[in-house]
Each structure stands twice: as structure tokens, then as C-alpha cells.
Design a protein around this motif. Sequence first.
Motif, PDB file in Angstrom:
ATOM      1  N   PHE B 366       0.837  -1.211   0.000  1.00 31.88           N
ATOM      2  CA  PHE B 366       0.000   0.000   0.000  1.00 31.88           C
ATOM      3  C   PHE B 366       0.863   1.248   0.000  1.00 31.88           C
ATOM      4  O   PHE B 366       0.534   2.240  -0.653  1.00 31.88           O
ATOM      5  CB  PHE B 366      -0.932   0.011   1.208  1.00 31.88           C
ATOM      6  CG  PHE B 366      -2.002  -1.043   1.148  1.00 31.88           C
ATOM      7  CD1 PHE B 366      -2.634  -1.470   2.297  1.00 31.88           C
ATOM      8  CD2 PHE B 366      -2.351  -1.619  -0.058  1.00 31.88           C
ATOM      9  CE1 PHE B 366      -3.616  -2.456   2.238  1.00 31.88           C
ATOM     10  CE2 PHE B 366      -3.327  -2.601  -0.117  1.00 31.88           C
ATOM     11  CZ  PHE B 366      -3.955  -3.023   1.041  1.00 31.88           C
ATOM     12  N   ALA B 367       1.962   1.196   0.752  1.00 33.36           N
ATOM     13  CA  ALA B 367       2.843   2.368   0.784  1.00 33.36           C
ATOM     14  C   ALA B 367       3.383   2.651  -0.612  1.00 33.36           C
ATOM     15  O   ALA B 367       3.450   3.802  -1.055  1.00 33.36           O
ATOM     16  CB  ALA B 367       3.994   2.134   1.762  1.00 33.36           C
ATOM     17  N   LYS B 370       0.641   4.071  -2.770  1.00 34.84           N
ATOM     18  CA  LYS B 370       0.380   5.473  -2.414  1.00 34.84           C
ATOM     19  C   LYS B 370       1.412   6.377  -3.075  1.00 34.84           C
ATOM     20  O   LYS B 370       1.079   7.451  -3.593  1.00 34.84           O
ATOM     21  CB  LYS B 370       0.432   5.628  -0.892  1.00 34.84           C
ATOM     22  CG  LYS B 370      -0.107   6.954  -0.433  1.00 34.84           C
ATOM     23  CD  LYS B 370      -0.340   6.969   1.058  1.00 34.84           C
ATOM     24  CE  LYS B 370      -0.940   8.320   1.442  1.00 34.84           C
ATOM     25  NZ  LYS B 370      -0.961   8.509   2.877  1.00 34.84           N
ATOM     26  N   THR B 374       0.313   9.325  -5.963  1.00 41.84           N
ATOM     27  CA  THR B 374       0.387  10.753  -5.622  1.00 41.84           C
ATOM     28  C   THR B 374       1.367  11.506  -6.505  1.00 41.84           C
ATOM     29  O   THR B 374       1.634  12.673  -6.293  1.00 41.84           O
ATOM     30  CB  THR B 374       0.792  10.943  -4.147  1.00 41.84           C
ATOM     31  OG1 THR B 374       1.871  10.072  -3.847  1.00 41.84           O
ATOM     32  CG2 THR B 374      -0.362  10.649  -3.219  1.00 41.84           C
ATOM     33  N   ALA B 406      -6.601  -2.073  -1.821  1.00 43.62           N
ATOM     34  CA  ALA B 406      -6.313  -0.714  -1.347  1.00 43.62           C
ATOM     35  C   ALA B 406      -7.576   0.133  -1.401  1.00 43.62           C
ATOM     36  O   ALA B 406      -7.827   0.963  -0.530  1.00 43.62           O
ATOM     37  CB  ALA B 406      -5.215  -0.084  -2.202  1.00 43.62           C
ATOM     38  N   LEU B 411      -8.032   3.751   0.577  1.00 41.12           N
ATOM     39  CA  LEU B 411      -6.848   4.473   0.109  1.00 41.12           C
ATOM     40  C   LEU B 411      -7.063   5.028  -1.299  1.00 41.12           C
ATOM     41  O   LEU B 411      -6.589   6.111  -1.650  1.00 41.12           O
ATOM     42  CB  LEU B 411      -5.658   3.507   0.108  1.00 41.12           C
ATOM     43  CG  LEU B 411      -4.309   4.059  -0.314  1.00 41.12           C
ATOM     44  CD1 LEU B 411      -3.801   5.042   0.710  1.00 41.12           C
ATOM     45  CD2 LEU B 411      -3.312   2.943  -0.496  1.00 41.12           C
ATOM     46  N   LEU B 412      -7.796   4.253  -2.122  1.00 46.21           N
ATOM     47  CA  LEU B 412      -8.007   4.645  -3.509  1.00 46.21           C
ATOM     48  C   LEU B 412      -9.494   4.697  -3.812  1.00 46.21           C
ATOM     49  O   LEU B 412     -10.308   4.154  -3.074  1.00 46.21           O
ATOM     50  CB  LEU B 412      -7.389   3.606  -4.449  1.00 46.21           C
ATOM     51  CG  LEU B 412      -5.922   3.289  -4.320  1.00 46.21           C
ATOM     52  CD1 LEU B 412      -5.558   2.143  -5.251  1.00 46.21           C
ATOM     53  CD2 LEU B 412      -5.064   4.488  -4.641  1.00 46.21           C
ATOM     54  N   ILE B 425      -6.075   8.470  -6.070  1.00 43.98           N
ATOM     55  CA  ILE B 425      -6.000   8.545  -4.618  1.00 43.98           C
ATOM     56  C   ILE B 425      -7.338   9.067  -4.114  1.00 43.98           C
ATOM     57  O   ILE B 425      -7.963   9.924  -4.746  1.00 43.98           O
ATOM     58  CB  ILE B 425      -4.828   9.449  -4.163  1.00 43.98           C
ATOM     59  CG1 ILE B 425      -4.742   9.404  -2.639  1.00 43.98           C
ATOM     60  CG2 ILE B 425      -4.996  10.891  -4.622  1.00 43.98           C
ATOM     61  CD1 ILE B 425      -3.361   9.393  -2.116  1.00 43.98           C
TER      62      ILE B 425
END
Lengths: 179, 440
Positions: B366-367, B370, B374, B406, B411-412, B425
Motif C-alpha cells: 500500500f505504501a 500510495k 500521488t 487498497a 486508500l483509492l 487517490i
Amino acid sequence: MQKLGDFKLPHFFNYPPYFTLQPVRETREKQVQLWKELILDYCRTQKIFVIGLEEEFPLFSNSVIERTLSHEAREAFLSALISEGRAEWLDKGHRRCLILWHRIQDWADIILNFVKDNGFEDSVMTVEEIRSGIESRGTELHGIDRTILMRALKLLEQKGKLAIFKGTSADDEGVKFSV
Amino acid sequence: MADFFSKAEVTSSGRPVLLRSEVECHLLSSVDIESEDNHHFYPLKSGLLILTTHRLLWLPSSSSSSTSSAAAIPLHAISHIFSTKKSLKSMFHSPRIRFQVLVSPDGRLFDPASGSGSSSGSGSKSIVLTAVVRGKGDCDGFLGKLWESWRARAWECNETSGSGSGSGSGTGTSTATSGGLYSSDGSVRMVGVAGILRKEQEMWESTDKSLQDAFQDLNALMSKAKEMVMLAEKMRQKLLSGSSSQTSGANDEDMGSKEEMQDWLLSVGIISPVTKESAGALYHQQLSRQLADFVRTPLQRAGGMINLIDAYCLFNRARGTELISPDDMLQACSLWEKFDVPVMLRKFDSGVMVIQNKSHSDEEVFARIKGLVTKPEALRSGISPSDAAITLGIAPAMAKEHLLTAESKGLLCRDISPDGFRFYINLFPEIDPRDVYLLK
């Protein structure tokens, strides 16, 4: 700032996911909330009372990012408005939706204020005069949807504030106020 | 006393490490090994007894005491196998297999690999070992196979073929260094460029003939299988060494790209597939462990996660014969929970099933997602599963699963349009309905 006619669009109107019905519950709730408010705002300022689901509605498309709400999405947002009492289906096939950016009760209050402001407490008027007469110009009543007006009047009739009667021709209904 | 037996190496999933050309033949569970006079070693209790072409292996089961480690008895050390005597007493006992092994002067099992001299056994003692079979396995079948393997003496063929392959790879160069027209055995020695080309030609012809023979008879195929794997190994070495010989230019075109060839060779890796026949009731357990071992290399290449269906195809391709059914595969994967293996089966919400390393971390993925989503480009037009696949180094189908996961975590969010299925995002939490008109 982007506009639709003379209506100022919010910045998230250009965020593509805004136009796709989100499956995740929390995201969906926020999306629905934003669309509900946008629809009501737009209809209020543009004096739109009915949305046809199968017709082109300018708010439901954004040509800049090339996105359009699907039929399913439109139904979802309108249903949310209906649950809140801010809209109603006009037909069983769910093709036309009445938008109550003022609730019926609010419209009733607006009519009462209109009557008081103009000294019509004991007068007789036709329904058509209420929505398009000289006195209505500049007020919210001007150009109001007939269906909504009749509903508000009926509500006031139940409360004893007026009486509705049929006129000489079929669509020439009148109102006797007793506010 | 603990050092009586030869050491047997075991993989991290509990499978024995086999010697070159060693093939498993049979399995029995819950077996104790004792010696008749109990002087030479502590009895081994309740383990897995595996018969191979070269050795008898005893693996401790997880329930037996941890002080026992895996033990091996080279078949070479067995001097006699007793036949079972059926008596009234034997009907009430657990079945037993008794055999006699040679013991070296220092009290340990005779091990030809340790270089302790010839096996003629001059002056060395022998003791009788008993394998007590407490499990439900086919003891008579096992005994029969033990006789066969012991008589076949596969370890001797290994020694001779080992030296044979050594000289085989040096054909191109050995002829060039020696002078004279005739070789020591009287045949015309091949010299010069013509000689090298002729040698290559002969090798190809014999390879061709070898292939033809193999395909005519399935039984012959099984014994040729070993040759095939050796051949594949040789070709791999050749490819890896690059175009050092003159004819390799033409050969590369015939064989297609190097990469394709290597992939094909990788899949011809396993010599001894675990089969229902040799493992009986333990089939799924042993299959499960073998699968765990096999799947590690493809996992690494696929970035830590591989579709179950892909793994199934790869595994069956490597086995060659004795293919497993999808059900077997699923059972084998489900058994991993019970063992301590470094891989696990995982089912996504969408129903897709994957094999992933236990060390795999969703948070880390996930990191990375992300970070990708972005970037300025992605803020404007989002990312597709292919974009994510490239960044994460995994297959697009796997990438999509990660993106969906995610999304479900907030997150998304998704964007579906004629342009396809993309992810952005999730900015919805940031939008304040009361502050929607940004006046710049």
C-alpha cells in the motif's frame, strides 16, 4: 472557476472518480452526500423542478474530463434524495423525478408569506395567478411547478388556510384564502 | 551413539534433499527403527521412512522428540534383507522389516561416501536393524521395493556415469590438444575444424536418435528421462556460456531466444515427483511439502505473489508425468496451514486465489501504491492496473487485486470510463462540503 450556465461548479466536479459510483461504503456515503447537495443547489438556482433520468441533464456530465454519470449512478443519487424526502418519483417506471429543493411544507410557508405580504388574506386567486401573476414576480413562487404548487395548496387546505375550487374551465382552478 | 547413522539433509519444508539421480520409491509412516541389541544407538521413534534408489531415509515427524534428526542408511551398507516370517505371533504385532547392515570398526554405520575404504567388509561387523511399522502403510509392498532397489544397485551406475559425463562435455576441445592421426583405441582421430564440426554433427545425430527412441516406448521414456534432463542441463550450460563455439550462431536462431529456452529448461527440473503410488495415504502431505519447495523460485520471479492457476500449470509441467488434479493442488495448499512452510494460500474478495510468501506485507504494498498514485501524472489521470504492475514488479492481474484491496481500505477510489478501469487517490474524505468553491 468552472460554470454550467451561470452556476458555479465546485472544484471536485473535475475529479473523475466523482462520476463513478463507488463501491466502498464510506467512500460511497461521502460521494452520495456531495451529489445530493449539488443536485439540490443546482435545481434551486436554475429553478428546475423535474429531472428526467433518460434525458440529458447538464449536471450529470462533465465534458472537460469527459465523464458522465451512468444510469445506475443517477438512480442511486436520486433515490438518496427521495429517502431524505427531497424528491419523489413521478412515475412507476422511475423515469421522471420531482425535486423538492424546498419541501412541500416550506412551499406552504412561502405561500402564506406571499399572501401576508400582499394582503391577500381574504382574497380569491386562480392557481395560475399565484405562479405567474404580477405579484409573484421576483418571488420564489414565480414559475413554480404546478404539481408542487397544488400539493402545497392542498396541505394548506387541510390546515384550513384556504379552499380550492374548480373554475369555469378544466384547468382554471382557484383558491379562496382565509389566512 | 547419536552419530550412528549417516546424516540426511532436509529442506526448510521438511522434504529430504536427494542426491543426483536419486529417486523416491516408497513411503511408510509411524516407523520405529531399533537395533536388536540396542547398544549402538537410541531407538528412532515414530518417523517417516522413505525408500529411495540409493538410501533408506528416516525423517522425524513433528510429534516425535526434537532430539532426533533425520537419518540415512545407504543401501550400500545393507548386507542382507530378511524375508518376513508369517507366524501366529506376527499377526498381533506391528509388521516388521529386518535387515542386516555393516558396521565400521568405530561403531558407526558403514558409509561408502565417507571414504572409509572398500565395501568388501573385511573384518567389519554387522548388526541387525528392525523397522517397526506402526502406521497403516503397505509393509509388504515396501519390502518388495526395498529388495528391488537394493538389487538394482543404482549407486554404482551413478559412479560410472559421473565419469562418463565429464569426458562428454570436453569433446570439442580435447581433440585439438593431442597430436597424431590415430587415437589410442585405433579409430581415426578427428583433427582440425573438420573434426570439430564432425564431432558436433555426430552429437546432434545421436541426440536426434535418442529423442526418437524415447518417444517410441513410454517405459523407455522413463529411463531416458534421466538422459533428457542431463541433455537439457548440458544445453543450458552451452547457452549460458554464450557463443563460444563456431556453430552456436546458427543454433541460437533454431532454438529461439535464450530467455525462452531457459524458462523451458527451468520447468524440466524435478526428477522424482511424489506420486500416489509411492506415498499412499501421505500423498497430500508429501505433495504439499514438495509444492512448497517448488513454488519458491517462481514466487521470487513473480515478485512474491503468484496466481494459483499459474502455479498449478508450472508445477504440473515440471512433474512431466503423474500430473496432479486441481483438487490435489487445492488440498496441498490448504495443508500448508498445518506445517511450518514459508508460503501461504490467500483468497481475495474477488475470489481470485494466490500463493504468496508469508513474509509478504500488504502495508508495504500500500505504501508503494500510495507513492505511485500521488505523483503529478497520477493525480491528473490516475493509474491503471498495468501501471501498478510495472511499479510493483508483478503480473497485472495481481496488481489489480492489490489495487482493489487498497480501494476497500479507503486508500483509492475507482474511475470507470471508456478509457478503462483506473484508480485515483481517494480525495473524498478531504472534501469539505461547506468549503467547495476554491476562490483563487
